[in-house]
Design a protein around this motif. Structure first.
Motif, PDB file in Angstrom:
ATOM      1  N   GLN A 205      39.871 -21.322  10.859  1.00 35.12           N
ATOM      2  CA  GLN A 205      38.510 -21.879  10.783  1.00 35.12           C
ATOM      3  C   GLN A 205      37.802 -21.720  12.128  1.00 35.12           C
ATOM      4  OE1 GLN A 205      38.593 -25.917   9.314  1.00 35.12           O
ATOM      5  NE2 GLN A 205      39.872 -25.347   7.569  1.00 35.12           N
ATOM      6  N   TRP A 206      38.534 -21.974  13.198  1.00 35.32           N
ATOM      7  CA  TRP A 206      37.965 -21.818  14.541  1.00 35.32           C
ATOM      8  C   TRP A 206      37.599 -20.354  14.797  1.00 35.32           C
ATOM      9  CZ3 TRP A 206      41.283 -21.040  19.393  1.00 35.32           C
ATOM     10  CH2 TRP A 206      40.479 -21.051  20.551  1.00 35.32           C
ATOM     11  N   PHE A 207      38.485 -19.432  14.416  1.00 41.28           N
ATOM     12  CA  PHE A 207      38.205 -18.011  14.622  1.00 41.28           C
ATOM     13  C   PHE A 207      36.941 -17.575  13.882  1.00 41.28           C
ATOM     14  CE2 PHE A 207      43.092 -17.113  14.824  1.00 41.28           C
ATOM     15  CZ  PHE A 207      43.183 -17.835  15.998  1.00 41.28           C
ATOM     16  N   ARG A 208      36.688 -18.177  12.722  1.00 40.04           N
ATOM     17  CA  ARG A 208      35.538 -17.816  11.900  1.00 40.04           C
ATOM     18  C   ARG A 208      34.228 -18.440  12.404  1.00 40.04           C
ATOM     19  NH1 ARG A 208      36.446 -15.918   6.614  1.00 40.04           N
ATOM     20  NH2 ARG A 208      38.634 -15.798   6.012  1.00 40.04           N
ATOM     21  N   ALA A 209      34.347 -19.420  13.287  1.00 44.21           N
ATOM     22  CA  ALA A 209      33.160 -20.144  13.752  1.00 44.21           C
ATOM     23  C   ALA A 209      32.224 -19.213  14.529  1.00 44.21           C
ATOM     24  CB  ALA A 209      33.560 -21.322  14.628  1.00 44.21           C
ATOM     25  N   SER A 210      30.949 -19.453  14.372  1.00 41.57           N
ATOM     26  CA  SER A 210      29.953 -18.684  15.111  1.00 41.57           C
ATOM     27  C   SER A 210      30.169 -18.883  16.611  1.00 41.57           C
ATOM     28  CB  SER A 210      28.558 -19.172  14.710  1.00 41.57           C
ATOM     29  OG  SER A 210      27.585 -18.567  15.504  1.00 41.57           O
ATOM     30  N   GLY A 211      30.165 -17.807  17.339  1.00 43.17           N
ATOM     31  CA  GLY A 211      30.313 -17.910  18.786  1.00 43.17           C
ATOM     32  C   GLY A 211      31.749 -17.950  19.278  1.00 43.17           C
TER      33      GLY A 211
ATOM     34  N   THR B 202      40.386  -8.539  18.676  1.00 37.69           N
ATOM     35  CA  THR B 202      40.112  -7.657  17.537  1.00 37.69           C
ATOM     36  C   THR B 202      38.962  -8.134  16.663  1.00 37.69           C
ATOM     37  OG1 THR B 202      41.636  -8.808  16.041  1.00 37.69           O
ATOM     38  CG2 THR B 202      42.554  -7.020  17.421  1.00 37.69           C
ATOM     39  N   GLY B 203      38.659  -9.436  16.735  1.00 43.59           N
ATOM     40  CA  GLY B 203      37.653  -9.997  15.843  1.00 43.59           C
ATOM     41  C   GLY B 203      38.188 -10.270  14.444  1.00 43.59           C
ATOM     42  N   ARG B 204      39.488 -10.128  14.249  1.00 46.62           N
ATOM     43  CA  ARG B 204      40.092 -10.360  12.931  1.00 46.62           C
ATOM     44  C   ARG B 204      40.604 -11.792  12.833  1.00 46.62           C
ATOM     45  NH1 ARG B 204      43.064  -5.565  13.987  1.00 46.62           N
ATOM     46  NH2 ARG B 204      44.939  -6.858  13.931  1.00 46.62           N
ATOM     47  N   HIS B 205      39.957 -12.603  12.030  1.00 42.18           N
ATOM     48  CA  HIS B 205      40.401 -13.985  11.850  1.00 42.18           C
ATOM     49  C   HIS B 205      41.668 -14.068  11.017  1.00 42.18           C
ATOM     50  CE1 HIS B 205      38.554 -13.702   7.892  1.00 42.18           C
ATOM     51  NE2 HIS B 205      37.446 -13.292   8.494  1.00 42.18           N
ATOM     52  N   SER B 206      42.008 -12.977  10.314  1.00 39.05           N
ATOM     53  CA  SER B 206      43.210 -12.958   9.466  1.00 39.05           C
ATOM     54  C   SER B 206      44.496 -13.074  10.278  1.00 39.05           C
ATOM     55  CB  SER B 206      43.246 -11.675   8.637  1.00 39.05           C
ATOM     56  OG  SER B 206      43.302 -10.537   9.481  1.00 39.05           O
ATOM     57  N   THR B 207      44.410 -12.920  11.597  1.00 38.05           N
ATOM     58  CA  THR B 207      45.617 -13.052  12.421  1.00 38.05           C
ATOM     59  C   THR B 207      46.237 -14.436  12.260  1.00 38.05           C
ATOM     60  OG1 THR B 207      44.365 -13.754  14.370  1.00 38.05           O
ATOM     61  CG2 THR B 207      44.798 -11.400  14.138  1.00 38.05           C
TER      62      THR B 207
END
Length: 197
Positions: free
Chosen positions: A98-104, A168-173
């Motif tokens: 959820q944090w990785f997906r957050a804007s900014g 990487t910008g991948r939140h799936s990690t």
């Protein structure tokens, strides 16, 4: 002569300062942000800012310390909402996603601070280490509640997910790390005589 500033106003000003500095440091980097930019964003005179924190280094430590308390409290509140110990541990990775997906999202503020100043500022290095030790202890305490589950490997999975997501910008990690953590936990349950920690 201007009226003295009340303690309440000082407290509000300090929070405004920390809010502004945290936002700027996280968005742009600590070294890229001068005190004039912090002053403008906080809407406070430099004299007041230096009355709170005599150096930029002190301000950075205060920003990181306050962020640590908030960040780890939010993680705990999420994780502690689950009753099952394994679900509790693994939910930490859902919170990270959820944090990785957050804007900014720009990665770990403490790793970022270490990358910029950790080798040249002992007090910033100490603050970064304090946060990392506290975060690892949170993860480890949830892992220990499951079984003779691994602790340090699970902590390293969380750290690796954070760094990889930032780069990487991948939140799936987070979900990849969660799956690996589940395997470690189950291995710890199957072979309690050989904990992996």
């Amino acid at each position: 002569m201007p009226a003295p500033i009340s303690d309440e106003q000082k407290s509000r000003d300090r929070e405004s300062l920390l809010d502004a500095a945290e936002r700027l440091y996280y968005e742009r980097g600590i070294q890229a942000v001068g005190m004039d930019a912090v002053r403008s964003a906080a809407g406070l005179p430099l004299k007041r800012i230096y009355g709170f924190y005599a150096t930029k280094e002190e301000l950075v430590v205060a920003v990181l310390g306050r962020r640590d308390l908030r960040w780890r409290a939010e993680l705990s509140a999420y994780v502690e909402s689950f009753d099952d110990p394994e679900e509790r541990l693994l939910s930490a990775f859902d919170w990270l996603e959820q944090w990785f997906r957050a804007s900014g999202f720009r990665g770990c503020a403490w790793i970022n601070a270490y990358g910029e100043l950790g080798t040249s500022s002992p007090v910033i290095l100490a603050e970064v280490r304090r946060h990392k030790e506290a975060f690892h202890e949170q993860i480890a305490s949830w892992a220990r509640a499951v079984s003779a589950a691994p602790t340090e490997p699970v902590c390293l999975l969380a750290e690796g997910a954070i760094v990889t997501a930032a780069i990487t910008g991948r939140h799936s990690t987070a979900q990849s790390a969660k799956a690996a953590a589940a395997l470690l936990v189950r291995a710890g349950r199957s072979h309690p005589e050989q904990p992996l920690s």
